[in-house]
Design a protein around this motif. Sequence first.
Motif, PDB file in Angstrom:
ATOM      1  N   LEU A 182       0.851  -1.183   0.000  1.00  0.00           N
ATOM      2  CA  LEU A 182       0.000   0.000   0.000  1.00  0.00           C
ATOM      3  C   LEU A 182       0.890   1.237   0.000  1.00  0.00           C
ATOM      4  CD1 LEU A 182      -2.404  -1.075   2.868  1.00  0.00           C
ATOM      5  CD2 LEU A 182      -2.989  -0.942   0.453  1.00  0.00           C
ATOM      6  N   THR A 183       0.358   2.330  -0.464  1.00  0.00           N
ATOM      7  CA  THR A 183       1.150   3.549  -0.344  1.00  0.00           C
ATOM      8  C   THR A 183       0.925   4.136   1.038  1.00  0.00           C
ATOM      9  OG1 THR A 183      -0.569   5.026  -1.104  1.00  0.00           O
ATOM     10  CG2 THR A 183       0.844   4.065  -2.814  1.00  0.00           C
ATOM     11  N   LEU A 184       1.901   4.862   1.462  1.00  0.00           N
ATOM     12  CA  LEU A 184       1.799   5.514   2.762  1.00  0.00           C
ATOM     13  C   LEU A 184       0.595   6.457   2.779  1.00  0.00           C
ATOM     14  CD1 LEU A 184       3.323   5.649   5.387  1.00  0.00           C
ATOM     15  CD2 LEU A 184       4.693   7.502   4.457  1.00  0.00           C
ATOM     16  N   ALA A 185       0.396   7.124   1.655  1.00  0.00           N
ATOM     17  CA  ALA A 185      -0.721   8.084   1.561  1.00  0.00           C
ATOM     18  C   ALA A 185      -2.053   7.360   1.760  1.00  0.00           C
ATOM     19  CB  ALA A 185      -0.683   8.783   0.221  1.00  0.00           C
ATOM     20  N   THR A 186      -2.195   6.166   1.184  1.00  0.00           N
ATOM     21  CA  THR A 186      -3.450   5.404   1.328  1.00  0.00           C
ATOM     22  C   THR A 186      -3.683   5.047   2.787  1.00  0.00           C
ATOM     23  OG1 THR A 186      -3.069   4.436  -0.824  1.00  0.00           O
ATOM     24  CG2 THR A 186      -4.679   3.323   0.555  1.00  0.00           C
ATOM     25  N   MET A 187      -2.614   4.593   3.432  1.00  0.00           N
ATOM     26  CA  MET A 187      -2.768   4.191   4.832  1.00  0.00           C
ATOM     27  C   MET A 187      -3.092   5.387   5.718  1.00  0.00           C
ATOM     28  SD  MET A 187      -0.166   1.115   5.480  1.00  0.00           S
ATOM     29  CE  MET A 187      -0.867   0.960   7.078  1.00  0.00           C
ATOM     30  N   GLU A 188      -2.445   6.486   5.433  1.00  0.00           N
ATOM     31  CA  GLU A 188      -2.694   7.668   6.261  1.00  0.00           C
ATOM     32  C   GLU A 188      -4.106   8.191   6.056  1.00  0.00           C
ATOM     33  OE1 GLU A 188       1.807   9.219   7.125  1.00  0.00           O
ATOM     34  OE2 GLU A 188       0.661  10.198   5.540  1.00  0.00           O
ATOM     35  N   LYS A 189      -4.575   8.115   4.814  1.00  0.00           N
ATOM     36  CA  LYS A 189      -5.941   8.566   4.516  1.00  0.00           C
ATOM     37  C   LYS A 189      -6.945   7.669   5.259  1.00  0.00           C
ATOM     38  CE  LYS A 189      -8.966  10.997   2.240  1.00  0.00           C
ATOM     39  NZ  LYS A 189      -9.261  12.284   2.851  1.00  0.00           N
ATOM     40  N   TYR A 190      -6.697   6.348   5.182  1.00  0.00           N
ATOM     41  CA  TYR A 190      -7.603   5.420   5.863  1.00  0.00           C
ATOM     42  C   TYR A 190      -7.617   5.709   7.363  1.00  0.00           C
ATOM     43  CZ  TYR A 190      -9.910   1.372   7.693  1.00  0.00           C
ATOM     44  OH  TYR A 190     -10.794   0.583   8.363  1.00  0.00           O
ATOM     45  N   HIS A 191      -6.420   5.883   7.906  1.00  0.00           N
ATOM     46  CA  HIS A 191      -6.277   6.145   9.336  1.00  0.00           C
ATOM     47  C   HIS A 191      -7.061   7.397   9.745  1.00  0.00           C
ATOM     48  CE1 HIS A 191      -4.137   7.983  12.749  1.00  0.00           C
ATOM     49  NE2 HIS A 191      -4.050   6.748  13.183  1.00  0.00           N
TER      50      HIS A 191
ATOM     51  N   GLU B 140      -9.584   8.870   8.166  1.00  0.00           N
ATOM     52  CA  GLU B 140     -11.037   8.690   8.025  1.00  0.00           C
ATOM     53  C   GLU B 140     -11.591   7.790   9.133  1.00  0.00           C
ATOM     54  OE1 GLU B 140     -13.223  10.164   5.821  1.00  0.00           O
ATOM     55  OE2 GLU B 140     -11.456  11.394   5.477  1.00  0.00           O
ATOM     56  N   ALA B 141     -10.829   6.726   9.466  1.00  0.00           N
ATOM     57  CA  ALA B 141     -11.302   5.792  10.504  1.00  0.00           C
ATOM     58  C   ALA B 141     -11.373   6.511  11.849  1.00  0.00           C
ATOM     59  CB  ALA B 141     -10.383   4.577  10.579  1.00  0.00           C
ATOM     60  N   LEU B 142     -10.414   7.380  12.108  1.00  0.00           N
ATOM     61  CA  LEU B 142     -10.436   8.132  13.363  1.00  0.00           C
ATOM     62  C   LEU B 142     -11.629   9.087  13.397  1.00  0.00           C
ATOM     63  CD1 LEU B 142      -9.050   8.679  16.024  1.00  0.00           C
ATOM     64  CD2 LEU B 142      -7.570  10.328  14.874  1.00  0.00           C
ATOM     65  N   ARG B 143     -11.946   9.654  12.239  1.00  0.00           N
ATOM     66  CA  ARG B 143     -13.113  10.544  12.146  1.00  0.00           C
ATOM     67  C   ARG B 143     -14.389   9.745  12.511  1.00  0.00           C
ATOM     68  NH1 ARG B 143     -16.540  12.024   8.403  1.00  0.00           N
ATOM     69  NH2 ARG B 143     -15.687  10.587   6.859  1.00  0.00           N
ATOM     70  N   VAL B 144     -14.465   8.500  12.008  1.00  0.00           N
ATOM     71  CA  VAL B 144     -15.629   7.645  12.320  1.00  0.00           C
ATOM     72  C   VAL B 144     -15.672   7.354  13.826  1.00  0.00           C
ATOM     73  CG1 VAL B 144     -16.688   5.371  11.926  1.00  0.00           C
ATOM     74  CG2 VAL B 144     -15.677   6.624  10.012  1.00  0.00           C
ATOM     75  N   CYS B 145     -14.500   7.063  14.423  1.00  0.00           N
ATOM     76  CA  CYS B 145     -14.456   6.797  15.882  1.00  0.00           C
ATOM     77  C   CYS B 145     -14.992   7.994  16.654  1.00  0.00           C
ATOM     78  CB  CYS B 145     -13.024   6.547  16.359  1.00  0.00           C
ATOM     79  SG  CYS B 145     -12.410   4.933  15.968  1.00  0.00           S
ATOM     80  N   LYS B 146     -14.577   9.181  16.247  1.00  0.00           N
ATOM     81  CA  LYS B 146     -15.004  10.377  16.978  1.00  0.00           C
ATOM     82  C   LYS B 146     -16.505  10.613  16.813  1.00  0.00           C
ATOM     83  CE  LYS B 146     -10.586  12.682  17.306  1.00  0.00           C
ATOM     84  NZ  LYS B 146      -9.788  13.871  17.054  1.00  0.00           N
TER      85      LYS B 146
ATOM     86  N   MET C  94     -12.393   2.503  22.132  1.00  0.00           N
ATOM     87  CA  MET C  94     -13.155   1.642  21.218  1.00  0.00           C
ATOM     88  C   MET C  94     -12.245   1.190  20.085  1.00  0.00           C
ATOM     89  SD  MET C  94     -15.419   4.165  18.836  1.00  0.00           S
ATOM     90  CE  MET C  94     -15.652   5.562  19.882  1.00  0.00           C
ATOM     91  N   THR C  95     -12.632   0.121  19.413  1.00  0.00           N
ATOM     92  CA  THR C  95     -11.891  -0.359  18.249  1.00  0.00           C
ATOM     93  C   THR C  95     -12.842  -0.453  17.078  1.00  0.00           C
ATOM     94  OG1 THR C  95     -10.509  -1.702  19.701  1.00  0.00           O
ATOM     95  CG2 THR C  95     -10.399  -2.203  17.356  1.00  0.00           C
ATOM     96  N   LEU C  96     -12.421   0.142  15.979  1.00  0.00           N
ATOM     97  CA  LEU C  96     -13.205   0.081  14.745  1.00  0.00           C
ATOM     98  C   LEU C  96     -12.617  -1.056  13.917  1.00  0.00           C
ATOM     99  CD1 LEU C  96     -15.376   1.973  13.521  1.00  0.00           C
ATOM    100  CD2 LEU C  96     -13.529   3.056  12.244  1.00  0.00           C
ATOM    101  N   LEU C  97     -13.450  -2.029  13.574  1.00  0.00           N
ATOM    102  CA  LEU C  97     -12.925  -3.233  12.931  1.00  0.00           C
ATOM    103  C   LEU C  97     -13.587  -3.450  11.568  1.00  0.00           C
ATOM    104  CD1 LEU C  97     -11.157  -5.776  13.495  1.00  0.00           C
ATOM    105  CD2 LEU C  97     -13.173  -6.785  14.551  1.00  0.00           C
ATOM    106  N   GLY C  98     -12.770  -3.476  10.539  1.00  0.00           N
ATOM    107  CA  GLY C  98     -13.267  -3.809   9.202  1.00  0.00           C
ATOM    108  C   GLY C  98     -12.783  -5.211   8.867  1.00  0.00           C
ATOM    109  N   THR C  99     -13.678  -6.069   8.407  1.00  0.00           N
ATOM    110  CA  THR C  99     -13.254  -7.450   8.095  1.00  0.00           C
ATOM    111  C   THR C  99     -13.706  -7.810   6.688  1.00  0.00           C
ATOM    112  OG1 THR C  99     -15.296  -8.546   8.797  1.00  0.00           O
ATOM    113  CG2 THR C  99     -13.682  -8.104  10.512  1.00  0.00           C
TER     114      THR C  99
END
Length: 193
Positions: free
Chosen positions: A27-36, A38-44, A101-106
């Motif tokens: 994966l590109t670093l940019a993809t992982m950072e973007k996912y991270h 967005e996922a944190l935004r969902v947690c909040k 909390m943990t956000l889990l995608g499977t």
Amino acid sequence: MGITKKVFSLESKAPTIHHSVALTFGLTLATMEKYHQEALRVCKAIARVLALALNVDGDYFDTPEMLGNPLTFMRLLHYEGMSDPSKGIYGCGPHSDFGMMTLLGTDSVMGLQICKDRDVKPRKWEYILSIKGAYIVNIGDLLERWSNGIFKSTLHRVLGNGQDRYSVSLLAKPIRVYLHKFFRHVHFSVRLL
Ligand SMILES: O=C(O)CCC(=O)C(=O)O
Ligand SMILES: [Fe+2]
């Protein structure tokens, strides 16, 4: 037959790990950072709903000592092989997550099980179905403590069934947790259904 698990962790305060993780997963670093991000935004956003359910202001968990300045752990997981709980062979042994909390995608391969009542013996484990496009949200130990036990942290484990299984988890917690902070947050008295 045993089980193997590949785990790649990404800790928000350790940017040097980012590169090796991204490269290993292709994966590109940019993809992982973007996912991270967005996922944190969902947690909040979920934290806001939880606050309202506890009858406090929606931004209750946004303070710096709670989720305002969080430490996160993102894990990319790949399980292979077969579990045998009677021999203690798991994809992931029984545990609860230590954060808020943990956000889990499977993917669609079954594997995650939860135990609704950890005190009932023998423990009863139920599979959690993966719903396309939806996250599984595990309550962590910290939220159980903060909410004075109104939200229970989820005891869970992962069994391998011989198929490859992929998941990604994002655990969010404050950078530092002091015991006295717990006591400031144990005044919730509402009972959920
Ligand atoms: O892979 C899963 O479904 C669960 C992973 C998990 O429990 C964790 O990362 O804490
Ligand atoms: Fe977990």
